[in-house]
Design an enzyme around this catalytic site. Structure first.
Site, PDB file in Angstrom:
ATOM      1  N   HIS A   1     -20.310 -51.410  21.003  1.00  0.00           N
ATOM      2  CA  HIS A   1     -19.642 -52.574  20.418  1.00  0.00           C
ATOM      3  C   HIS A   1     -18.894 -52.250  19.129  1.00  0.00           C
ATOM      4  O   HIS A   1     -17.897 -52.896  18.793  1.00  0.00           O
ATOM      5  CB  HIS A   1     -20.681 -53.669  20.154  1.00  0.00           C
ATOM      6  CG  HIS A   1     -20.128 -55.054  20.159  1.00  0.00           C
ATOM      7  ND1 HIS A   1     -20.832 -56.136  20.648  1.00  0.00           N
ATOM      8  CD2 HIS A   1     -18.934 -55.559  19.760  1.00  0.00           C
ATOM      9  CE1 HIS A   1     -20.105 -57.233  20.531  1.00  0.00           C
ATOM     10  NE2 HIS A   1     -18.940 -56.906  19.985  1.00  0.00           N
TER      11      HIS A   1
ATOM     12  N   TYR B   1     -23.765 -61.286  21.978  1.00  0.00           N
ATOM     13  CA  TYR B   1     -23.341 -62.662  22.236  1.00  0.00           C
ATOM     14  C   TYR B   1     -24.510 -63.579  22.592  1.00  0.00           C
ATOM     15  O   TYR B   1     -24.383 -64.809  22.523  1.00  0.00           O
ATOM     16  CB  TYR B   1     -22.320 -62.732  23.374  1.00  0.00           C
ATOM     17  CG  TYR B   1     -21.039 -61.961  23.159  1.00  0.00           C
ATOM     18  CD1 TYR B   1     -20.706 -61.420  21.917  1.00  0.00           C
ATOM     19  CD2 TYR B   1     -20.152 -61.773  24.213  1.00  0.00           C
ATOM     20  CE1 TYR B   1     -19.535 -60.704  21.735  1.00  0.00           C
ATOM     21  CE2 TYR B   1     -18.964 -61.067  24.038  1.00  0.00           C
ATOM     22  CZ  TYR B   1     -18.667 -60.526  22.804  1.00  0.00           C
ATOM     23  OH  TYR B   1     -17.507 -59.818  22.639  1.00  0.00           O
TER      24      TYR B   1
ATOM     25  N   LYS C   1     -21.766 -54.860  26.317  1.00  0.00           N
ATOM     26  CA  LYS C   1     -21.700 -53.971  25.157  1.00  0.00           C
ATOM     27  C   LYS C   1     -23.083 -53.782  24.529  1.00  0.00           C
ATOM     28  O   LYS C   1     -23.857 -54.732  24.433  1.00  0.00           O
ATOM     29  CB  LYS C   1     -20.758 -54.562  24.098  1.00  0.00           C
ATOM     30  CG  LYS C   1     -19.395 -54.973  24.616  1.00  0.00           C
ATOM     31  CD  LYS C   1     -18.560 -55.660  23.546  1.00  0.00           C
ATOM     32  CE  LYS C   1     -17.343 -56.327  24.140  1.00  0.00           C
ATOM     33  NZ  LYS C   1     -17.671 -57.554  24.919  1.00  0.00           N
TER      34      LYS C   1
ATOM     35  N   ASP D   1     -16.480 -60.330  30.810  1.00  0.00           N
ATOM     36  CA  ASP D   1     -16.843 -59.506  29.657  1.00  0.00           C
ATOM     37  C   ASP D   1     -17.857 -60.237  28.785  1.00  0.00           C
ATOM     38  O   ASP D   1     -17.615 -61.357  28.333  1.00  0.00           O
ATOM     39  CB  ASP D   1     -15.596 -59.199  28.827  1.00  0.00           C
ATOM     40  CG  ASP D   1     -15.949 -58.553  27.491  1.00  0.00           C
ATOM     41  OD1 ASP D   1     -16.221 -57.343  27.489  1.00  0.00           O
ATOM     42  OD2 ASP D   1     -15.975 -59.264  26.465  1.00  0.00           O
TER      43      ASP D   1
END
Length: 295
Positions: A107, A49, A74, A44
């Site tokens: 997200h 990120y 996401k 994931d």
């Protein structure tokens, strides 16, 4: 052997995955490769990120066949809106080095711009119809957010990824998800957000909870392993994060014991109903407007 969940469109998803939130780009590729060598088959990540490229590198370096790996990422809020989200998929696909993504989710509900959230989800529906993603979902959606989404879209999300650990179990949200065939996926599944430095020193560390500690001693497991087992036995997906190979392996070593119904109830009883992470109903415009690079 990992437990597999069947999503509401028939796609199979390994219940336990490696999360890479807060994993630096320098450490991510090695963590992903280590996880896949350990036996994980679910990774994931997220555009926000900043490590999708390294996730792709770790996958390719592992030697594990792509068809065996479930990859989830996401879309960030700054890329919401139908056309923007289609472009965001292209960005993610390019960074990951993958033509098809197994699970693509939004997200945040982004309540201050929910019409763009709807547009973004409609783009996910299009990507699903085109076969560019295998399943679609959401993250941090409350029952009301889901209700608003259902009213404006056609396809029920396959997954809702939310803060969920023994101190914040969200039973009502879990019930709503289950009613609609949505898999509840836990971020911070071992309560890490309750003990991250800087997140509030008044918070009680779930890893040091007496009930969980007693069960850990009883089964010869760690508190983290007990919590992950709790998720899996109740039909949830969990995505613990780590870049430490030993911890990555420990988090996967949860398939050789089983908690009793009494054990599960004792952990359920720890729920304090208090969110530790950000409230998804509260807009965070500065963070939401963070631009995701094209490459």
């Amino acid at each position: 052997m990992d437990i597999t969940l069947t999503l509401n469109n028939g796609v199979l998803m390994p219940a336990l995955g490696l999360g890479v939130f807060q994993s630096s780009p320098e450490e991510t590729a090695a963590a992903v490769r280590s996880a896949l060598e350990t036996g994980y088959r679910h990774i994931d990540t997220a555009a926000m990120y900043g490590n999708e490229r390294q996730v792709g590198e770790g996958i390719h370096a592992s030697g594990v066949d792509r068809s065996e790996i479930f990859v989830e990422t996401k879309i960030w809020v700054s890329d919401y809106g139908r056309e923007q989200t289609l472009n965001a998929f292209a960005k993610a696909s390019r960074k990951l080095g993958l033509e098809q993504i197994d699970l693509l989710i939004l997200h945040q509900p982004a309540t201050d711009r929910f019409e763009k959230t709807i547009g973004a989800y409609q783009a996910l529906e299009q990507l699903l119809a085109d076969g560019r993603v295998r399943s679609i979902g959401v993250s941090n959606f409350t029952p009301q957010h889901l209700k608003d989404l259902f009213a404006a879209t056609q396809i029920v999300p396959a997954v809702n990824q939310v803060e969920l650990h023994p101190y914040f179990a969200q039973p009502e949200l879990q019930r709503v998800d289950a009613e609609h065939g949505i898999v509840t996926q836990a971020w911070s599944p071992i309560g890490g957000i309750t003990f991250y430095p800087g997140w509030g020193e008044e918070r009680k560390n779930v890893m040091q909870d007496g009930t969980i500690g007693a069960l850990a001693r009883q089964y010869g497991k760690s508190p983290a392993q007990v919590m992950l087992r709790w998720h899996l036995q109740q039909g949830r997906s969990a995505i613990p994060k780590s870049v430490n190979p030993g911890r990555i392996a420990e988090n996967f070593d949860v398939f050789d014991f089983e908690l009793t119904p009494q054990d599960l109830a004792a952990i359920d009883a720890l729920d304090a109903g208090v969110r530790s992470g950000p409230d998804p109903d509260v807009p965070r415009p500065e963070r939401f407007d963070t631009v995701i690079p094209q490459d």
